[in-house]
Motif scaffolding. Sequence first.
Motif, PDB file in Angstrom:
ATOM      1  N   HIS A 171       0.846  -1.195   0.000  1.00  0.00           N
ATOM      2  CA  HIS A 171       0.000   0.000   0.000  1.00  0.00           C
ATOM      3  C   HIS A 171       0.873   1.233   0.000  1.00  0.00           C
ATOM      4  CE1 HIS A 171      -2.184   3.254   2.336  1.00  0.00           C
ATOM      5  NE2 HIS A 171      -2.946   3.110   1.254  1.00  0.00           N
ATOM      6  N   LEU A 198      -1.864  -1.409  -3.991  1.00  0.00           N
ATOM      7  CA  LEU A 198      -2.996  -0.653  -3.470  1.00  0.00           C
ATOM      8  C   LEU A 198      -2.571   0.808  -3.374  1.00  0.00           C
ATOM      9  CD1 LEU A 198      -4.079  -3.017  -0.528  1.00  0.00           C
ATOM     10  CD2 LEU A 198      -4.534  -3.249  -2.985  1.00  0.00           C
ATOM     11  N   TYR A 380      -7.826   2.281   1.906  1.00  0.00           N
ATOM     12  CA  TYR A 380      -7.320   0.936   1.600  1.00  0.00           C
ATOM     13  C   TYR A 380      -6.973   0.161   2.870  1.00  0.00           C
ATOM     14  CZ  TYR A 380      -6.919   2.337  -3.302  1.00  0.00           C
ATOM     15  OH  TYR A 380      -7.186   2.765  -4.587  1.00  0.00           O
ATOM     16  N   VAL A 390     -12.227  -3.678  -2.179  1.00  0.00           N
ATOM     17  CA  VAL A 390     -10.846  -3.915  -2.621  1.00  0.00           C
ATOM     18  C   VAL A 390     -10.358  -5.326  -2.316  1.00  0.00           C
ATOM     19  CG1 VAL A 390      -8.443  -3.144  -2.436  1.00  0.00           C
ATOM     20  CG2 VAL A 390     -10.289  -1.470  -2.315  1.00  0.00           C
TER      21      VAL A 390
END
Length: 403
Positions: A171, A198, A380, A390
């Motif tokens: 991420h 992400l 996220y 997601v």
Amino acid sequence: MAAALATATLALSLLAATVAATPLDINEDIRLDTGELLVKYGYPAERHYVTTGDGYVLGMFRVPSSPKARARGTANGHPVLVMHGLMSSSADWVIMGPDKGLAYILADAGFDVWLGNARGTTYSRNHTSINPDDNQFWQFSWHEIGYYDLPAMIDYILEQTGHSDLFYIGHSQGTTVFYVMASTRTDYNDKIRLMSSLAPIGYVSHMTSPVFQVLSLFIDELSILTQLIGLGEFLPSNEFITMAGEIMCSDGAFTQDICANIMFLIGGFNEAEMNKTMIPVIMGHDPAGCSTKQLIHYGQEIQSGHFRQYDFGMLGNLQKYGSFWPPDYDISKITAKVALHYSNNDWCAALQDVDRLYKELPNCIGRFLVSQDSFNHVDYMWAIHVKELVYDKVISLMNRYLP
């Protein structure tokens, strides 16, 4: 400059979180670490340590199995390394509890989950020869995390599990460091079965986050201060921030909305996905620590429009790289399969920058736009419906590429 940096520091220290109402013991969870949280909620947890090629000792947490996966007989046991973003840590994948945190969800899907922690964060503040209180400890940017930390973690995981490759989920900065590794240490591409990005952060010239835009205006001054007074660590996590979160951001506090709005300044507004009750828990774990050079490096990228190595100035670059300018990362060398998960309301991973990255990645299996238009950068990790929006897609793609 001081006022601007103070504003940026306040914003970064008051990161907020969101999650649907759960039976979590919030007061206790504020001070439990990643492993303790996993065990508390019924998941096996292991602590592991790996030493990088340049001497940093990194802490990792492993969730080798899941009660739900064992009960269903669906454990596939393939390892997956999950890497956090800037000023975050492995805790951000577990603090939301079962059915909400990515670590639990991956384990329930049958994967052997490994949670990484970059150098300088809460769980990786050690070195074989340098004291973390020494300014020298903090002389790294995210380049070193990609070049040294990720390979060390990957090799350790593969050695421990006996697998020849693994899945990778990153991420924000967790995607940046992967692109660094895969473009500079290309042999590691073969060790990645699928990389899920992400909020992909490679190019950042279109980043609209006010916090990072302000910081980028003072990158030169911040770099000079770093050199002159040894400003190595940026915004260390401490008891004061934790207590501030409990007092200012808890339910019933009239300042709770301020905490939430400061978070929005970083990654985009999305009040519908935010449960303000969880803000104190987040502040008990974030910020988890980073070097000032990590922020400077991102600021340099905003200014230059390049995705390239750290800029030490013309003379420094000449000594370090043999040229006046730092070398660009060659994205064409990233041969691992990559899936880009992005959103319309992400003020850090702008659509134009994600599109540029997509066009240059030679083995990108696709761009996957989050269906909720208001979904932002930190959603996220902490959005109420992040699983449906997601995580389910990420796991579906991973199952497609299982051996």
